[in-house]
Design an enzyme around this catalytic site. Structure first.
Site, mmCIF file in Angstrom:
data_model
loop_
_atom_site.group_PDB
_atom_site.id
_atom_site.type_symbol
_atom_site.label_atom_id
_atom_site.label_comp_id
_atom_site.label_asym_id
_atom_site.label_seq_id
_atom_site.Cartn_x
_atom_site.Cartn_y
_atom_site.Cartn_z
ATOM 1 N N GLY A 113 -7.336 -31.332 -26.535
ATOM 2 C CA GLY A 113 -7.805 -29.637 -26.830
ATOM 3 C C GLY A 113 -6.750 -28.820 -26.030
ATOM 4 O O GLY A 113 -6.423 -29.289 -24.931
ATOM 5 N N HIS A 168 -15.670 -31.211 -28.198
ATOM 6 C CA HIS A 168 -15.220 -32.597 -28.340
ATOM 7 C C HIS A 168 -15.382 -32.964 -29.768
ATOM 8 O O HIS A 168 -14.545 -33.623 -30.402
ATOM 9 C CB HIS A 168 -15.860 -33.300 -27.534
HETATM 10 P P1 AMP Z 1 -12.903 -33.862 -21.301
HETATM 11 O O1 AMP Z 1 -14.225 -34.440 -21.884
HETATM 12 O O2 AMP Z 1 -13.337 -32.494 -20.586
HETATM 13 O O3 AMP Z 1 -11.987 -34.562 -20.469
HETATM 14 O O4 AMP Z 1 -12.185 -33.209 -22.594
HETATM 15 C C1 AMP Z 1 -11.847 -34.273 -23.417
HETATM 16 C C2 AMP Z 1 -11.039 -33.365 -24.575
HETATM 17 O O5 AMP Z 1 -11.848 -32.353 -25.177
HETATM 18 C C3 AMP Z 1 -9.841 -32.776 -23.848
HETATM 19 O O6 AMP Z 1 -8.581 -32.916 -25.114
HETATM 20 C C4 AMP Z 1 -10.108 -31.538 -23.879
HETATM 21 O O7 AMP Z 1 -8.952 -30.639 -23.637
HETATM 22 C C5 AMP Z 1 -10.912 -31.220 -24.948
HETATM 23 N N1 AMP Z 1 -11.842 -29.988 -24.849
HETATM 24 C C6 AMP Z 1 -12.702 -29.811 -23.959
HETATM 25 N N2 AMP Z 1 -13.348 -28.581 -24.237
HETATM 26 C C7 AMP Z 1 -12.800 -27.974 -25.365
HETATM 27 C C8 AMP Z 1 -13.026 -27.049 -26.160
HETATM 28 N N3 AMP Z 1 -13.915 -25.895 -25.687
HETATM 29 N N4 AMP Z 1 -12.431 -26.821 -27.016
HETATM 30 C C9 AMP Z 1 -11.516 -27.624 -27.528
HETATM 31 N N5 AMP Z 1 -11.180 -28.937 -26.844
HETATM 32 C C10 AMP Z 1 -11.689 -29.088 -25.727
#
Ligand code: AMP
Length: 273
Positions: A145, A34
């Site tokens: 991401g 994030h």
């Molecule tokens: P989430 O909180 O899981 O909904 O993720 C929020 C954003 O962070 C989304 O765009 C995900 O794709 C991105 N994200 C989650 N994990 C990673 C990671 N390891 N590397 C890059 N982006 C990430």
């Protein structure tokens, strides 16, 4: 940094901002993945807004909605240090005002393969919340991401299909030093499960490496399965950047995706090659 609890507060805050706005939607329990998106947004925009909302409509019955990690204070501290201007922290009832609302549907093919096959309706919920958040934050750019490659693809499609005036920026997958893709769900893993979860990124690396000798995806899949040590493999898929299944790897236009369960934890990972 301002903390905005209601859509009205966010709208008022947004009205006062001058210049470009970078928006990073999250479900909280923030980690380096994030943070890398927040930092990219910080570099590229005059203002940065982060949302933290565990969106109930993207979880299927029986999934981990109730036990999904919630760490608001630590998340706010991370945002503060990263120079975020506003954090949107809404309540469910402020976002979903009725249980019979106008909804979005993910596309029939690409929204219901792979993740959409194992989590039918998941992407409907993702598009619904992201569209609401886009309307409230009116960002110049929004950051997603590659870790969630199919989600990223569908959000780009939503922007195109609904003529949204937002630039979608994508961030590389951030990994632990040993290769495990960072995820808020990794905290569910016991030390033993974490070791086996590592075979997911190992299999991806092996697939990527071998793809320079072997182009056929069925043979590559078989090679990758040899190193996987997880409890339930849901898919190893090879698609092009348009999320169409392919039979042979084409470097520069291929994504290798894996989903499966280690213990009760469902993990996904991928590599763009
Ligand atoms: P989430 O909180 O899981 O909904 O993720 C929020 C954003 O962070 C989304 O765009 C995900 O794709 C991105 N994200 C989650 N994990 C990673 C990671 N390891 N590397 C890059 N982006 C990430």
């Amino acid at each position: 940094m301002e903390i905005l609890h209601t859509p009205e507060e966010l709208r008022e805050f947004r009205k006062k901002l001058q210049g470009s706005v970078g928006f990073v939607p999250t479900m909280g329990a923030l980690h380096q993945g994030h943070l890398s998106l927040i930092e990219m947004a910080r570099r590229e925009n005059d203002n940065v807004i982060v949302s933290i909302f565990v969106n109930p409509t993207q979880f299927l019955p029986g999934e981990d909605y109730t036990r999904y990690p919630r760490r608001t204070e630590a998340d706010l501290e991370i945002c503060r240090r990263a120079g975020v201007d506003g954090v949107f922290l809404p309540k469910i009832s402020d976002i979903y005002q009725s249980n019979d609302e106008v909804t979005l549907k993910a596309p029939k093919i690409k929204g219901y393969i792979l993740e959409g096959h194992f989590r039918p309706g998941h992407f409907d919920g993702v598009l619904q919340i992201v569209n609401k958040l886009f309307n409230l934050t009116a960002p110049t750019r929004a950051y997603f991401g590659r870790k969630d490659a199919q989600q990223l693809y569908l959000i780009k499609q939503m922007v195109r299909d609904l003529f949204l005036d937002i630039e979608i920026r994508e961030g590389e997958t951030i990994r632990e030093p040993d290769g495990l893709a960072m995820s808020s769900r990794n905290i569910y893993l016991s030390p033993e499960e974490r070791k086996r979860a590592l075979t997911i990124s190992k299999a991806l690396k092996r697939g990527a490496k071998l793809s320079y000798k072997i182009k056929d995806v069925n043979r590559l899949r078989a090679e990758m399965e040899k190193v996987l040590d997880i409890d339930q493999l849901q898919y190893i898929a090879f698609v092009n950047r348009e999320f169409e299944p392919i039979e042979e790897v084409e470097h520069g236009n291929t994504i290798i995706l894996i989903a499966g369960k280690v213990g009760n934890t469902r993990l996904i990972d991928n590599l763009y090659i």
